[in-house]
Design a protein around this motif. Structure first.
Motif, PDB file in Angstrom:
ATOM      1  N   LYS A  28       0.828  -1.212   0.000  1.00 23.30           N
ATOM      2  CA  LYS A  28       0.000   0.000   0.000  1.00 23.30           C
ATOM      3  C   LYS A  28       0.860   1.259   0.000  1.00 23.30           C
ATOM      4  CE  LYS A  28      -3.442   0.315   2.852  1.00 23.30           C
ATOM      5  NZ  LYS A  28      -4.230   0.184   4.098  1.00 23.30           N
ATOM      6  N   PHE A  29       1.977   1.207   0.739  1.00 24.73           N
ATOM      7  CA  PHE A  29       2.851   2.377   0.776  1.00 24.73           C
ATOM      8  C   PHE A  29       3.496   2.616  -0.591  1.00 24.73           C
ATOM      9  CE2 PHE A  29       6.987   4.420   1.508  1.00 24.73           C
ATOM     10  CZ  PHE A  29       6.557   5.583   2.139  1.00 24.73           C
ATOM     11  N   LEU A  30       3.926   1.559  -1.259  1.00 22.63           N
ATOM     12  CA  LEU A  30       4.530   1.714  -2.586  1.00 22.63           C
ATOM     13  C   LEU A  30       3.528   2.325  -3.569  1.00 22.63           C
ATOM     14  CD1 LEU A  30       6.510  -1.647  -2.996  1.00 22.63           C
ATOM     15  CD2 LEU A  30       7.400   0.591  -2.324  1.00 22.63           C
ATOM     16  N   ASN A  31       2.262   2.006  -3.428  1.00 21.52           N
ATOM     17  CA  ASN A  31       1.241   2.523  -4.342  1.00 21.52           C
ATOM     18  C   ASN A  31       0.842   3.960  -4.042  1.00 21.52           C
ATOM     19  OD1 ASN A  31       1.151   0.064  -5.674  1.00 21.52           O
ATOM     20  ND2 ASN A  31      -0.506  -0.743  -4.386  1.00 21.52           N
ATOM     21  N   ARG A  32       1.243   4.475  -2.888  1.00 18.28           N
ATOM     22  CA  ARG A  32       0.906   5.866  -2.545  1.00 18.28           C
ATOM     23  C   ARG A  32       1.620   6.871  -3.445  1.00 18.28           C
ATOM     24  NH1 ARG A  32      -1.550   7.369   2.233  1.00 18.28           N
ATOM     25  NH2 ARG A  32      -2.111   5.661   3.659  1.00 18.28           N
ATOM     26  N   GLN A  33       2.808   6.538  -3.891  1.00 20.13           N
ATOM     27  CA  GLN A  33       3.615   7.474  -4.685  1.00 20.13           C
ATOM     28  C   GLN A  33       4.140   6.726  -5.914  1.00 20.13           C
ATOM     29  OE1 GLN A  33       4.581   9.969  -6.260  1.00 20.13           O
ATOM     30  NE2 GLN A  33       5.467  11.243  -4.624  1.00 20.13           N
ATOM     31  N   PRO A  34       3.395   6.742  -7.027  1.00 24.33           N
ATOM     32  CA  PRO A  34       3.809   5.983  -8.218  1.00 24.33           C
ATOM     33  C   PRO A  34       5.159   6.417  -8.778  1.00 24.33           C
ATOM     34  CG  PRO A  34       1.509   6.694  -8.379  1.00 24.33           C
ATOM     35  CD  PRO A  34       2.098   7.410  -7.210  1.00 24.33           C
ATOM     36  N   GLU A  35       5.524   7.687  -8.578  1.00 22.66           N
ATOM     37  CA  GLU A  35       6.790   8.177  -9.131  1.00 22.66           C
ATOM     38  C   GLU A  35       7.994   7.584  -8.412  1.00 22.66           C
ATOM     39  OE1 GLU A  35       6.952  12.383  -9.297  1.00 22.66           O
ATOM     40  OE2 GLU A  35       5.027  12.598 -10.326  1.00 22.66           O
ATOM     41  N   ALA A  36       7.798   7.183  -7.170  1.00 20.84           N
ATOM     42  CA  ALA A  36       8.893   6.578  -6.402  1.00 20.84           C
ATOM     43  C   ALA A  36       8.858   5.077  -6.621  1.00 20.84           C
ATOM     44  CB  ALA A  36       8.750   6.914  -4.925  1.00 20.84           C
ATOM     45  N   THR A  37       9.850   4.550  -7.303  1.00 19.71           N
ATOM     46  CA  THR A  37       9.881   3.121  -7.599  1.00 19.71           C
ATOM     47  C   THR A  37      10.527   2.352  -6.460  1.00 19.71           C
ATOM     48  OG1 THR A  37      12.043   3.218  -8.670  1.00 19.71           O
ATOM     49  CG2 THR A  37      10.093   3.667 -10.047  1.00 19.71           C
ATOM     50  N   LEU A  38      10.310   1.052  -6.475  1.00 21.59           N
ATOM     51  CA  LEU A  38      10.936   0.198  -5.473  1.00 21.59           C
ATOM     52  C   LEU A  38      12.450   0.306  -5.543  1.00 21.59           C
ATOM     53  CD1 LEU A  38      10.758  -1.942  -3.266  1.00 21.59           C
ATOM     54  CD2 LEU A  38      10.509  -3.693  -5.043  1.00 21.59           C
ATOM     55  N   SER A  39      12.990   0.449  -6.740  1.00 24.01           N
ATOM     56  CA  SER A  39      14.442   0.603  -6.907  1.00 24.01           C
ATOM     57  C   SER A  39      14.949   1.853  -6.214  1.00 24.01           C
ATOM     58  CB  SER A  39      14.790   0.656  -8.397  1.00 24.01           C
ATOM     59  OG  SER A  39      14.429  -0.541  -9.042  1.00 24.01           O
ATOM     60  N   ASN A  40      14.143   2.918  -6.240  1.00 27.81           N
ATOM     61  CA  ASN A  40      14.535   4.150  -5.550  1.00 27.81           C
ATOM     62  C   ASN A  40      14.664   3.928  -4.046  1.00 27.81           C
ATOM     63  OD1 ASN A  40      12.402   6.018  -7.780  1.00 27.81           O
ATOM     64  ND2 ASN A  40      14.604   5.700  -7.940  1.00 27.81           N
ATOM     65  N   TYR A  41      13.702   3.218  -3.484  1.00 25.17           N
ATOM     66  CA  TYR A  41      13.739   2.956  -2.043  1.00 25.17           C
ATOM     67  C   TYR A  41      14.939   2.073  -1.680  1.00 25.17           C
ATOM     68  CZ  TYR A  41       8.986   4.841  -1.712  1.00 25.17           C
ATOM     69  OH  TYR A  41       7.887   5.658  -1.741  1.00 25.17           O
ATOM     70  N   ILE A  42      15.192   1.081  -2.504  1.00 25.27           N
ATOM     71  CA  ILE A  42      16.326   0.186  -2.238  1.00 25.27           C
ATOM     72  C   ILE A  42      17.637   0.955  -2.302  1.00 25.27           C
ATOM     73  CG2 ILE A  42      17.608  -1.816  -3.104  1.00 25.27           C
ATOM     74  CD1 ILE A  42      14.922  -2.976  -4.034  1.00 25.27           C
ATOM     75  N   LYS A  43      17.773   1.808  -3.311  1.00 18.51           N
ATOM     76  CA  LYS A  43      19.015   2.589  -3.456  1.00 18.51           C
ATOM     77  C   LYS A  43      19.221   3.520  -2.255  1.00 18.51           C
ATOM     78  CE  LYS A  43      21.625   5.557  -6.601  1.00 18.51           C
ATOM     79  NZ  LYS A  43      22.218   6.310  -5.488  1.00 18.51           N
TER      80      LYS A  43
ATOM     81  N   GLN B 137      12.065  10.655   2.246  1.00 23.32           N
ATOM     82  CA  GLN B 137      12.568  11.611   1.259  1.00 23.32           C
ATOM     83  C   GLN B 137      12.279  11.116  -0.165  1.00 23.32           C
ATOM     84  OE1 GLN B 137      16.823  12.546   1.534  1.00 23.32           O
ATOM     85  NE2 GLN B 137      16.174  14.681   1.684  1.00 23.32           N
ATOM     86  N   VAL B 138      12.465   9.818  -0.387  1.00 26.09           N
ATOM     87  CA  VAL B 138      12.115   9.238  -1.687  1.00 26.09           C
ATOM     88  C   VAL B 138      10.610   9.351  -1.921  1.00 26.09           C
ATOM     89  CG1 VAL B 138      12.063   7.108  -3.052  1.00 26.09           C
ATOM     90  CG2 VAL B 138      14.063   7.641  -1.643  1.00 26.09           C
ATOM     91  N   PHE B 139       9.832   9.089  -0.895  1.00 29.39           N
ATOM     92  CA  PHE B 139       8.375   9.159  -1.000  1.00 29.39           C
ATOM     93  C   PHE B 139       7.921  10.571  -1.396  1.00 29.39           C
ATOM     94  CE2 PHE B 139       4.356  10.140   1.229  1.00 29.39           C
ATOM     95  CZ  PHE B 139       3.510   9.277   0.554  1.00 29.39           C
ATOM     96  N   ILE B 140       8.524  11.599  -0.805  1.00 27.31           N
ATOM     97  CA  ILE B 140       8.126  12.987  -1.087  1.00 27.31           C
ATOM     98  C   ILE B 140       8.627  13.440  -2.456  1.00 27.31           C
ATOM     99  CG2 ILE B 140       8.411  15.390  -0.375  1.00 27.31           C
ATOM    100  CD1 ILE B 140       6.479  13.818   1.375  1.00 27.31           C
ATOM    101  N   ASN B 141       9.886  13.161  -2.746  1.00 25.64           N
ATOM    102  CA  ASN B 141      10.494  13.660  -3.981  1.00 25.64           C
ATOM    103  C   ASN B 141      10.230  12.762  -5.190  1.00 25.64           C
ATOM    104  OD1 ASN B 141      11.582  15.841  -2.616  1.00 25.64           O
ATOM    105  ND2 ASN B 141      13.533  14.818  -2.218  1.00 25.64           N
ATOM    106  N   GLY B 142       9.844  11.520  -4.935  1.00 22.69           N
ATOM    107  CA  GLY B 142       9.647  10.585  -6.036  1.00 22.69           C
ATOM    108  C   GLY B 142      10.934  10.017  -6.576  1.00 22.69           C
ATOM    109  N   ARG B 143      12.030  10.258  -5.874  1.00 27.09           N
ATOM    110  CA  ARG B 143      13.332   9.742  -6.322  1.00 27.09           C
ATOM    111  C   ARG B 143      14.289   9.788  -5.137  1.00 27.09           C
ATOM    112  NH1 ARG B 143      16.193  14.378  -6.532  1.00 27.09           N
ATOM    113  NH2 ARG B 143      15.072  16.308  -6.986  1.00 27.09           N
TER     114      ARG B 143
END
Length: 537
Positions: A78-93, A171-177
């Motif tokens: 559900k959290f990943l779907n909140r911000q489509p611009e932020a990919t799972l790869s972004n969170y991992i990085k 920060q990734v969630f807000i900025n999308g990256r």
């Protein structure tokens, strides 16, 4: 053995010691998530083990938590779907960049494969961030109930994530990256101005996002925890901690994790900032000038801090040399400062003098010395405890006791056994442990609004009596209150007054009986006087 053989043996011993010293790991500066001391775990294991959800490596994969892993993964999705611009790869990085720093937050005996460690940080961190949003859009009532129950697991000392992991993910969630401010700074070396501009912009962005995250924690997580400690009308006094939300990027003393975050809400607020003309003191140094620091007398020694050990008489002159001007007269009666070393109080124990000025008598015993109890209505911390010597009134913050109270207190106390800061929550627990011995003490404090519970008073008494087993307590902020209460207790007229009130003024009928007896006595005396006068005439 000749001299040559002696030297060679010494060299061997020297090398052995050096080998051992080389194997001693240095303590990482980020080390902040500890294992609960074994002595505390033995007292009540269930208070330190998560019952619904694991966060971090200590309980990752434990069998009793497996049924809830599916629900945690749903929150993650559900959290990943909140911000489509932020990919799972972004969170991992974002977490991969902090991998080594994250690892150093845990004990050095941590054994977990690094890729699994990063995966765990990402999943658990995003789960927590989704949990912080649940109140905004709860899909089912079961979600709300489960979230409240899971929140209690997030206060456990061994069930923590570093706060900077949550900051990076948010920060990734807000900025999308991923925040690539470090890359911007590195590539802006063409001119010093460009580098400075990039640094300032990155710091401002970090501060804004951190403030938003801390605001979420203050709005949703902290009140959920405080409900198990405080009455509803007092939560606002604690949850409006602007000094925590507004921490600047250069502030190194930021919360370490959620447990540390909650602890800071229960501490006394910081002093007002000083003007540029007035030299600034640290919070601890200000308090050191106001009161003494002690270990309870049952620990066989009394400690003033800065290597000063309090021993016998003559305390005034010694304390003036260490800039502690406010000394209570009761201290000087029993103690003397001996700088630089620690020595048992055997001589004073054998002397038979009263050596427990730091201990608190139980509430029912204090009531017999005319001490009244009131709840502190303008409380700002758990240690906001005051004693009015003229009125004999002890004001104490109100505490609510429910199923989560002991878990919260035990984990805060366990955490304070490791940190350099003063053990505020431990000192509060020690004060309440002194006040409460039996169910009668609990009922007395209940009648005055200090303890609020629907449970059995006997169980509440046992809770406080068992909290500090195997825990070393340093008394500091409540020192003067303890001394003033003890001084009040030792004045005999206060006990006579209390006895009079208890025996003759505790009900209207007792009062009427007393008045009738006084009138009857007066009439008898008058009758006797008239009889004597009539006889002489």
């Amino acid at each position: 053995m000749d001299d040559g053989e002696a030297i060679s043996v010494a060299d061997v011993v020297l090398e052995l010691i050096r080998e051992k010293l080389d194997k001693v790991p240095s303590l990482p500066s980020d080390y902040s998530i500890y294992r609960v001391p074994e002595s505390l775990v033995k007292e009540k294991p269930e208070a330190y083990i998560p019952s619904r959800v694991s966060v971090g490596p200590f309980y990752h994969g434990h069998r009793h938590l497996q049924p809830m892993e599916a629900r945690k993964m749903r929150y993650f999705k559900k959290f990943l779907n909140r911000q489509p611009e932020a990919t799972l790869s972004n969170y991992i990085k974002a977490v991969r960049d902090l991998e080594e720093r994250c690892y150093q937050c845990y004990p050095d005996d941590l054994k977990i494969e690094r890729n699994r460690f990063v995966m765990m940080m990402v999943v658990d961190g995003c789960f927590i961030l989704e949990l912080l949003h649940w109140d905004e859009n709860v899909t089912t009532s079961s979600d709300g109930k489960w979230s409240n129950l899971a929140t209690l697991d997030l206060i456990l000392l061994e069930n923590q994530l570093p706060i900077f992991v949550l900051e990076a993910l948010y920060q990734v969630f807000i900025n999308g990256r991923v925040n690539d401010s470090s890359h911007q700074v590195a590539t802006a070396t063409a001119t010093a101005t460009a580098t400075a501009t990039a640094s300032v912009a990155a710091a401002a962005d970090d501060h804004t996002i951190r403030t938003q995250l801390y605001g979420l924690i203050c709005k949703y997580f902290v009140p959920n925890i405080l409900r198990s400690l405080l009455r509803k009308e007092y939560i606002i006094n604690y949850s409006s901690r602007d000094h925590i939300q507004e921490l600047k990027p250069e502030d190194v003393d930021r919360p370490k994790h959620l447990l540390d975050f909650v602890r800071r809400f229960l501490l006394p607020p910081p002093p007002p900032k000083y003007s540029s003309e007035q030299p600034e003191e640290t919070y601890d140094s200000q308090r050191k000038n106001k009161c003494l620091q002690f270990v309870p007398a049952c620990a066989r020694e009394l400690c003033l801090g800065d290597g000063i050990i309090v021993m016998e008489r003559g305390v005034q002159a010694a304390l003036q040399r260490v800039n502690v001007p406010n000394v209570h007269p009761t201290v000087g009666k029993h103690l003397k400062c001996v700088p630089g070393f620690c020595k048992p109080l055997e001589e004073l124990w054998r002397s038979g003098e009263d050596l427990d000025p730091m201990l608190v008598r139980c509430a029912t015993e204090l009531e017999k010395a005319s001490v009244k109890f009131e709840k502190n209505k303008k409380v700002t911390s758990l240690l906001d405890i005051k004693f009015d010597k003229k009125k004999g009134v002890l004001t104490i913050p109100s505490i609510a006791i429910d199923d989560g109270t002991e878990i919260i207190l035990r984990n805060l106390i366990a955490y304070e056994q490791y940190i350099d800061d003063h053990s505020y929550i431990t000192e509060y627990a020690d004060f309440m442990d002194g006040l409460i011995d039996t169910r009668e003490d609990v009922e007395l404090l209940q009648d005055n609004g200090i303890v609020v519970t629907t449970g059995d008073p006997t169980q509440v008494a046992q809770l406080f009596n068992n909290l500090l087993k195997q825990v070393r307590v340093l008394v500091r902020d409540t020192t003067l209150v303890r001394l003033e209460v003890e001084e009040h207790y030792n004045i005999r007229c206060h006990k006579w007054k209390a006895s009079l009130m208890l025996n003759y003024f505790n009900s209207p009928w007792s009062f009427i009986s007393l008045v009738a007896a006084i009138i009857l006595l007066a009439l008898t005396i008058i009758q006797a006087i008239y009889a004597v006068l009539s006889y002489h005439r």
